[in-house]
Design a protein around this motif. Structure first.
Motif, PDB file in Angstrom:
ATOM      1  N   CYS A   1      33.514  37.991  43.105  1.00 54.42           N
ATOM      2  CA  CYS A   1      33.558  36.667  43.418  1.00 54.42           C
ATOM      3  C   CYS A   1      35.140  37.107  42.227  1.00 54.42           C
ATOM      4  CB  CYS A   1      32.794  35.487  42.492  1.00 54.42           C
ATOM      5  SG  CYS A   1      33.579  33.596  42.931  1.00 54.42           S
ATOM      6  N   SER A   2      36.307  36.288  43.096  1.00 58.97           N
ATOM      7  CA  SER A   2      37.674  36.445  42.687  1.00 58.97           C
ATOM      8  C   SER A   2      38.403  37.824  42.510  1.00 58.97           C
ATOM      9  CB  SER A   2      37.521  35.732  41.071  1.00 58.97           C
ATOM     10  OG  SER A   2      37.439  36.624  40.111  1.00 58.97           O
ATOM     11  N   ASN A   3      37.499  38.754  43.129  1.00 56.36           N
ATOM     12  CA  ASN A   3      37.832  40.040  43.314  1.00 56.36           C
ATOM     13  C   ASN A   3      37.680  41.066  44.325  1.00 56.36           C
ATOM     14  OD1 ASN A   3      37.724  40.437  39.705  1.00 56.36           O
ATOM     15  ND2 ASN A   3      35.611  40.774  40.321  1.00 56.36           N
ATOM     16  N   GLY A   4      37.560  39.870  45.552  1.00 57.68           N
ATOM     17  CA  GLY A   4      38.298  40.621  46.921  1.00 57.68           C
ATOM     18  C   GLY A   4      39.433  40.608  47.425  1.00 57.68           C
TER      19      GLY A   4
END
Lengths: 95, 248, 304
Positions: free
Chosen positions: B26-29
């Motif tokens: 999450c938030s790192n894609g």
């Protein structure tokens, strides 16, 4: 600096069998399979949506655009997304 | 612990730990779209875990699903070891997901025929989701394998490194055999042939080389894991353990 | 001439669509506002994403994950609307990374405890809702439609947060303390979300004239406070403002003055998490480059 721009696709969804497809917005993807997938992930989180179309934005030919509504009718699939799922203290207002 | 309870717990843990790993994206894609996609899959897996843990709780008769998830120790978890491996880069995650999705598709297809109605129902529901997950991960394996030279090399390495965890998919121990005899459980041995077909087909399209079977990791059925599980649990279980009397 | 027709449309509550003529100032203002709104959604994923792995129950975990996923989705809807104004997502990304574009300052505060998940949902999403409900009537079509869609999804977010706070406030003494502490830390930053006083906001004039904005900063801020005070009282939590008092004549709450030094400092980049948030975003983008390139290469090879 030249930017390696991703491809933009417009998304049209038929939310229920029998209804017409509606424009929902766009997604970025490099090919049609991923565009379909991304559209499904982005636009049908609250609704199974019976059919999705994606079209490369560059292929859309437009006259004067009409106003298009893109309302979503929530379904009951994942209930925790819906405002009524939560227990609100009695008397809570404006929420 | 009763047989059925333990059998169900194994499946639950596998979903739970894999979901927990995926949620770390999450938030790192690599793109926003993938952030959403991975979170979607994580949510589906948490949902499956939840359903299975509810059943375990029912069979247990004393503990709630949350207590079972948040108050067990490292040696009491039975997830497949592949699930607890680090996310690494996107290729590592995708390859892990692909191998698992291929297995889950076959596993749940078989479990759908279980004599146990609840397991059968859960399997049927999960199947729909797994089909979608497999489509997603296969697509990415192919695009990364047949993308650039760099992406091909990266994902080939990912594949080589995780291969040794695939042996666990097809193990049958005493409990598995008991469940199979009762027409409740899955014959994991039986899944291998079809799994090979699915995997080989995609790997070929992805221009990847299937690693040779060498040493295969094992032990999760006895609650033996890699060093990663302890850390996952330390994070996951922290709040309920730090505040044992609290309700959340 | 064009300008007059354009303003007539605005005054008649008609929507402006991507292919319509618009003053350059209107276009620029919208690009700035919509993109900053989008960036806020995306950056906002970080402080909340911070607690997904530690959510204290299965239900709480799934709800939080769904919420953060929604935020990604909202960011995407908004980038999508912004792109209709003739700018690419890549350019928007670059503006964010170079510090040329801003995002809501609230996300430059750290999430220190689980109760912060409650505070953020209740107050930050609550404030966002007040703003967004108003924006549903904004003059630019794609932005308005995006806002309508977002508003439908947003009320789940606020309820999620309020439920957490309510539950903790009536829980163990440690839980109650945690909830009160979160409220203490997030109250002022939340009301600062509405921006400077109208008198200190130079862009408000045009924004109101062009009906991009439908209510002023101070109006929205007052709305939010009026709504929220009773919610805090109901769950027995105290808002950290000694000057908060019901004013019968105005039929609104009087409240204390915000710390404008802190406000401008954080806006200018000196908040507790500014650097961290941006670095996180840049890192994810860099590490994903090979993936995006692979996808492009594949599509070019297979002419998809």
């Amino acid at each position: 600096m030249k930017k390696n721009k991703s491809t933009v696709w417009e998304v049209f969804i038929q939310s229920k069998n029998g209804l017409a497809h509606k424009h929902f917005g766009n997604v970025h993807a490099e090919d049609k399979e991923m565009a379909l997938q991304n559209a499904r992930d982005l636009y049908t989180r609250r609704n199974e949506g019976s059919c999705i179309w994606v079209v490369k934005s560059e292929h859309i030919v437009s006259s004067v655009p009409d106003d298009e509504d893109s309302f979503f009718d929530p379904s009951n699939d994942k209930v925790y997304r819906h405002p009524t799922f939560y227990k609100m203290p009695d008397g809570a207002k404006h929420i | 612990m009763k047989d059925l309870e333990k059998y169900t717990l194994r499946i639950a843990d596998t979903s739970l730990i894999l979901a927990q790993r995926l949620s770390e994206w999450c938030s790192n894609g690599p793109t926003l779209e993938e952030d959403i996609a991975l979170s979607n899959i994580s949510l589906d897996l948490f949902g499956q875990a939840n359903g299975l843990l509810d059943y375990v709780s029912k069979l247990n008769g004393e503990k709630s699903a949350d207590e079972i998830a948040f108050k067990r120790n490292e040696r009491q978890f039975y997830n497949l070891q592949i699930c607890e491996q680090e996310n690494g880069h996107f290729g590592d995650t995708i390859i892990r997901q692909f191998l698992c999705d291929s297995y889950f598709k076959l596993f749940y297809s078989s479990l759908a025929n279980s004599k146990d109605e609840i397991l059968s129902a859960i399997a049927n529901k999960s199947l729909k989701e797994v089909e979608y997950h497999l489509r997603h991960s296969s697509n990415w394996v192919i695009r990364l394998g047949d993308g650039t030279k760099e992406s091909n090399q990266k994902i080939q390495t990912s594949l080589n490194q995780i291969w040794k965890f695939t042996g666990e998919f097809f193990e049958m121990d005493e409990l598995d055999n008991i469940m199979l005899k009762k027409n409740i459980g899955v014959d994991n041995n039986n899944l291998k042939e079809e799994w090979d077909l699915i995997v080989n087909k995609t790997l070929k399209q992805a221009k990847l080389t299937r690693p040779n079977d060498g040493y295969m990791m094992n032990g999760s059925k006895q609650g033996l894991h890699t060093e990663y599980l302890g850390k996952i649990l330390a994070q996951m279980q922290y709040l309920p353990r730090a505040y044992p009397d609290a309700k959340w | 001439m064009n300008e007059a027709i354009f303003q007539q449309k605005i005054d008649a509550e008609k929507k402006i669509e991507p292919k319509d003529w618009m003053p350059e100032g209107y276009r620029k203002h919208l690009i700035r506002q919509i993109s900053q709104h989008a960036h806020s959604e995306i950056i906002g994923m970080q402080p909340e994403g911070n607690w997904i792995s530690r959510a204290p129950s299965l239900r709480a975990k799934m709800i939080l994950l769904a919420k953060v996923q929604d935020e990604a989705g909202h960011g995407l809807y908004l980038y999508s609307a912004c792109e209709t104004l003739g700018i690419s997502r890549e350019e928007l990304n670059e503006q964010l990374h170079l510090g040329k574009a801003k995002y809501s300052s609230i996300f430059n505060y750290p999430t220190l405890t689980w109760a912060d998940m409650g505070a953020i949902g209740w107050l930050v999403d609550g404030a966002a809702i007040v703003n967004q409900v108003s924006l549903q009537k904004t003059s630019y079509g794609p932005y308005s439609r995006g806002m309508i869609k977002i508003c439908k999804e947003e009320s789940f977010h606020q309820r999620q947060g309020y439920e957490i706070m309510a539950q903790m406030a009536k829980g163990t003494p440690e839980q109650k303390e945690m909830a009160q502490d979160a409220l203490n830390r997030f109250w002022w930053p939340s009301i600062m979300m509405f921006g400077p006083h109208d008198s200190d906001s130079p862009r408000t004039g045009n924004a109101m004239k062009w009906k991009i904005k439908r209510k002023t900063n101070d109006e929205l801020r007052q709305d939010f406070i009026n709504k929220t005070v009773s919610q805090a009282e109901l769950i027995d939590l105290k808002i950290p403002d000694p000057d908060l008092k019901w004013n019968e004549k105005r039929e609104s709450y009087d409240f204390g003055e915000m710390d404008w030094e802190e406000f401008w400092s954080v806006v200018e980049g000196n908040g507790p998490c500014n650097e961290q948030r941006l670095n996180h975003h840049i890192k994810a983008h860099k590490e994903g480059k090979w993936v995006r390139e692979a996808a492009k290469a594949y599509s070019q090879k297979h002419n998809n």
